[in-house]
Design a protein around this motif. Structure first.
Motif, PDB file in Angstrom:
ATOM      1  N   LEU A   1       0.827  -1.206   0.000  1.00  0.00           N
ATOM      2  CA  LEU A   1       0.000   0.000   0.000  1.00  0.00           C
ATOM      3  C   LEU A   1       0.865   1.262   0.000  1.00  0.00           C
ATOM      4  N   HIS A   2       1.880   1.265   0.849  1.00  0.00           N
ATOM      5  CA  HIS A   2       2.742   2.452   0.953  1.00  0.00           C
ATOM      6  C   HIS A   2       3.479   2.717  -0.351  1.00  0.00           C
ATOM      7  N   GLN A   3       4.012   1.673  -0.963  1.00  0.00           N
ATOM      8  CA  GLN A   3       4.758   1.830  -2.214  1.00  0.00           C
ATOM      9  C   GLN A   3       3.871   2.284  -3.369  1.00  0.00           C
ATOM     10  N   ASN A   4       2.577   2.014  -3.246  1.00  0.00           N
ATOM     11  CA  ASN A   4       1.648   2.387  -4.312  1.00  0.00           C
ATOM     12  C   ASN A   4       0.829   3.634  -3.974  1.00  0.00           C
ATOM     13  N   GLY A   5       1.310   4.417  -3.025  1.00  0.00           N
ATOM     14  CA  GLY A   5       0.697   5.699  -2.722  1.00  0.00           C
ATOM     15  C   GLY A   5      -0.653   5.615  -2.042  1.00  0.00           C
ATOM     16  N   LYS A   6      -0.899   4.543  -1.321  1.00  0.00           N
ATOM     17  CA  LYS A   6      -2.159   4.406  -0.581  1.00  0.00           C
ATOM     18  C   LYS A   6      -1.959   4.902   0.854  1.00  0.00           C
ATOM     19  N   GLN A   7      -3.007   5.472   1.429  1.00  0.00           N
ATOM     20  CA  GLN A   7      -2.894   6.045   2.764  1.00  0.00           C
ATOM     21  C   GLN A   7      -3.155   5.001   3.841  1.00  0.00           C
ATOM     22  N   ILE A   8      -2.341   5.018   4.892  1.00  0.00           N
ATOM     23  CA  ILE A   8      -2.490   4.112   6.029  1.00  0.00           C
ATOM     24  C   ILE A   8      -2.635   4.954   7.294  1.00  0.00           C
ATOM     25  N   ILE A   9      -3.659   4.642   8.080  1.00  0.00           N
ATOM     26  CA  ILE A   9      -3.880   5.325   9.356  1.00  0.00           C
ATOM     27  C   ILE A   9      -4.013   4.264  10.440  1.00  0.00           C
ATOM     28  N   LEU A  10      -3.234   4.414  11.499  1.00  0.00           N
ATOM     29  CA  LEU A  10      -3.218   3.426  12.581  1.00  0.00           C
ATOM     30  C   LEU A  10      -3.450   4.134  13.913  1.00  0.00           C
ATOM     31  N   THR A  11      -4.183   3.481  14.803  1.00  0.00           N
ATOM     32  CA  THR A  11      -4.342   4.031  16.155  1.00  0.00           C
ATOM     33  C   THR A  11      -3.842   3.020  17.176  1.00  0.00           C
ATOM     34  N   SER A  12      -3.417   3.529  18.318  1.00  0.00           N
ATOM     35  CA  SER A  12      -2.884   2.666  19.367  1.00  0.00           C
ATOM     36  C   SER A  12      -3.022   3.361  20.711  1.00  0.00           C
ATOM     37  N   ASP A  13      -3.022   2.575  21.780  1.00  0.00           N
ATOM     38  CA  ASP A  13      -3.073   3.182  23.111  1.00  0.00           C
ATOM     39  C   ASP A  13      -1.684   3.535  23.622  1.00  0.00           C
ATOM     40  N   ARG A  14      -0.665   3.279  22.793  1.00  0.00           N
ATOM     41  CA  ARG A  14       0.706   3.607  23.182  1.00  0.00           C
ATOM     42  C   ARG A  14       1.538   3.951  21.950  1.00  0.00           C
ATOM     43  N   ALA A  15       2.665   4.600  22.159  1.00  0.00           N
ATOM     44  CA  ALA A  15       3.552   4.975  21.057  1.00  0.00           C
ATOM     45  C   ALA A  15       4.178   3.730  20.439  1.00  0.00           C
ATOM     46  N   PRO A  16       4.643   3.819  19.167  1.00  0.00           N
ATOM     47  CA  PRO A  16       5.224   2.649  18.493  1.00  0.00           C
ATOM     48  C   PRO A  16       6.317   1.952  19.290  1.00  0.00           C
ATOM     49  N   VAL A  17       7.215   2.718  19.898  1.00  0.00           N
ATOM     50  CA  VAL A  17       8.343   2.117  20.614  1.00  0.00           C
ATOM     51  C   VAL A  17       7.911   1.385  21.882  1.00  0.00           C
ATOM     52  N   ASP A  18       6.684   1.654  22.341  1.00  0.00           N
ATOM     53  CA  ASP A  18       6.206   1.036  23.574  1.00  0.00           C
ATOM     54  C   ASP A  18       5.355  -0.204  23.333  1.00  0.00           C
ATOM     55  N   ILE A  19       5.147  -0.572  22.073  1.00  0.00           N
ATOM     56  CA  ILE A  19       4.379  -1.775  21.774  1.00  0.00           C
ATOM     57  C   ILE A  19       5.313  -2.975  21.875  1.00  0.00           C
ATOM     58  N   MET A  20       5.003  -3.894  22.773  1.00  0.00           N
ATOM     59  CA  MET A  20       5.877  -5.032  23.023  1.00  0.00           C
ATOM     60  C   MET A  20       5.620  -6.162  22.046  1.00  0.00           C
ATOM     61  N   ASP A  21       6.640  -6.979  21.820  1.00  0.00           N
ATOM     62  CA  ASP A  21       6.532  -8.204  21.038  1.00  0.00           C
ATOM     63  C   ASP A  21       5.986  -7.957  19.637  1.00  0.00           C
TER      64      ASP A  21
END
Length: 485
Positions: free
Chosen positions: A275-295
């Protein structure tokens, strides 16, 4: 293969099979047994050394499926026939040409051993071939994909304030040029009920309005995982990937729940890249920042950072006040300044809780045909507080246990084995399993990165010892009362 190990494994399988139908009716037993046999027929014991059992599985999917569906039952069987403290390992067979199989060893979770590289298969480019839409009934073609967007979650209904102004501005920019800004992916993170889902829906709704031909899809990460598992079981991973390659704006809520799902992460990684390489938009939500997501795989975390990460904080007083005015005005209701100030001061945790209180006040006023006054507001909120069911989650359990034993949270999550800390930790794990839907793996993560087998052992220990040890029984009883009240 060691004949003794084979015999032990056969006993474990028979134990699991005998206890498989504990909560099911007889009519479903045959179906359960067939599914069980199909799964474990391809699982073989490899070695048992120093209480470390290694199982050979055909793929990461098998490992993931066993952990999600049979881990508790398997744990009981291993404890019965091998003993307490047994640790479970897997060997995953890479997909290589016949005669060149090379097993790679992967611990279940949490061990400080290198994680081997999983062989990747890049999804094929979508063509005119038949695809499977996981959101429709199999066999029924669906040209217009339901975006799963909520009409009420628009930009018009989104109240801006200092806590969300930056994220809101970025979201509006993306809605005008989805996939063509530097904000791809957009990673929104923040606590419960602060407006992450509303804002992501607003982008999707605006894109659908401005670009009717674009395919917009919103779904939760749990839904994504379920659909992947179903596709994998049916050997339709390619069709699954092909479907997502058609999406122009992909919105996934609570992406942190991909934690520990290695096979699902592999699929998500390739879909993301396509999707990213083909110019498609990605939106993600989380209860924590990327670096704090374990495993979660490092390559995925790095891609989360490709675009923009924006935190949405709990609304401040002025924003809460604006939300109240906006909500009530749409319902044709106005409040005095002192009433607005009271409501804005009363609920500080989240937008969702604030709107819940507003709705309760409106309902109370309507049912009893009472004029809204400051006294009525105070009375209604007092009743809400007295009847509101306490939410028991892992952080709350940790807080109660720490207060009960007079220790700090960082001590509870530490690696020390001193009894004054180890016992409270085991009790916290036991109550986490009793009062939440969290898996052993999830509890281990929340308890300082402990292995899932450590959590299982703690739960079993407290359950067994509390029956014969008066002190432990007292702890369990008193903590149960504190958690419920």
């Amino acid at each position: 293969m060691d004949e003794k190990l084979v015999l032990i494994w056969e006993k474990c399988l028979q134990f699991m099979r005998d206890n498989l139908n504990a909560a099911e009716n007889t009519s479903n037993l045959k179906k359960l047994e067939n599914s069980f046999d199909l799964l474990f027929d391809k699982v073989q014991p490899v070695s048992l050394v120093d209480n470390n059992l290694t199982l050979m599985v055909p793929s990461d999917f098998y490992k993931e499926y066993i952990e999600d569906n049979y881990l508790s039952l398997l744990s009981a069987a291993l404890k019965k026939y091998i003993g307490k403290g047994v640790k479970l390992w897997y060997q995953v067979m890479e997909n290589k040409p016949a005669g060149k199989e090379k097993p790679i060893t992967v611990n279940v979770k949490g061990q400080t051993v290198p994680t081997p590289k999983v062989q990747e298969t890049v999804p094929q480019h979508f063509s005119a071939q038949k695809f499977v839409n996981p959101f429709t009934v199999p066999g029924i073609p669906k040209v217009n994909i339901d975006s799963n967007l909520k009409a009420d979650f628009s930009f018009d209904n989104y109240v801006e304030g200092e806590s969300n102004k930056f994220a809101s501005s970025v979201a509006k920019s993306i809605a005008k040029r989805p996939g063509s800004t530097a904000f791809n992916p957009l990673f929104l993170h923040g606590g419960y009920g602060v407006g992450k889902t509303h804002l992501s829906h607003a982008v999707g709704l605006e894109v659908k309005s401005s670009f009717p031909d674009k395919v917009v899809l919103y779904l939760s990460s749990e839904k994504f995982i379920q659909q992947f598992v179903s596709a994998a079981k049916a050997h339709k991973q390619t069709e699954f990937a092909n479907f997502y390659q058609m999406v122009d704006v992909l919105i996934i809520d609570d992406i942190q729940f991909l934690s520990g799902k290695s096979a699902t992460q592999d699929s998500f990684f390739h879909i993301f890249d396509y999707l990213h390489q083909n110019g498609k938009q990605i939106i993600l939500t989380s209860d924590r920042a990327p670096v704090d997501i374990m495993d979660i795989q490092e390559r995925i975390v790095s891609r989360f950072k490709w675009g923009l990460t924006a935190e949405i904080k709990a609304p401040d007083f002025d924003t809460r006040r604006k939300i109240i005015i906006d909500k009530l005005s749409r319902d044709g209701i106005s409040l005095s300044e002192d009433m607005l100030d009271f409501l804005a001061n009363e609920v500080k945790s989240s937008v969702r809780d604030l709107i819940g209180v507003i709705n309760s006040v409106i309902a109370y006023s309507t049912v009893y045909k009472s004029e809204l006054t400051l006294e009525l507001l105070k009375e209604t909120i007092s009743k809400i507080a007295s009847t509101k069911k306490k939410v028991i989650n892992i952080p709350y359990i940790q807080e109660v246990v720490c207060e009960y034993f007079g220790i700090q949270r960082d001590q509870l999550l530490s690696k020390t084995r001193k009894r004054e800390i180890a016992l409270p930790r085991q009790l916290a794990m036991y109550f986490a399993k009793e009062y939440t839907n969290a898996t052993f793996t999830k509890i281990g993560e929340e308890m300082g990165g402990k292995d899932h087998s450590t959590v299982m052992y703690a739960c079993e220990t407290i359950k067994d010892v509390s029956k014969i040890d008066k002190e432990i029984k007292k702890y369990v009883k008193e903590l149960t009362e504190k958690l419920k009240h």
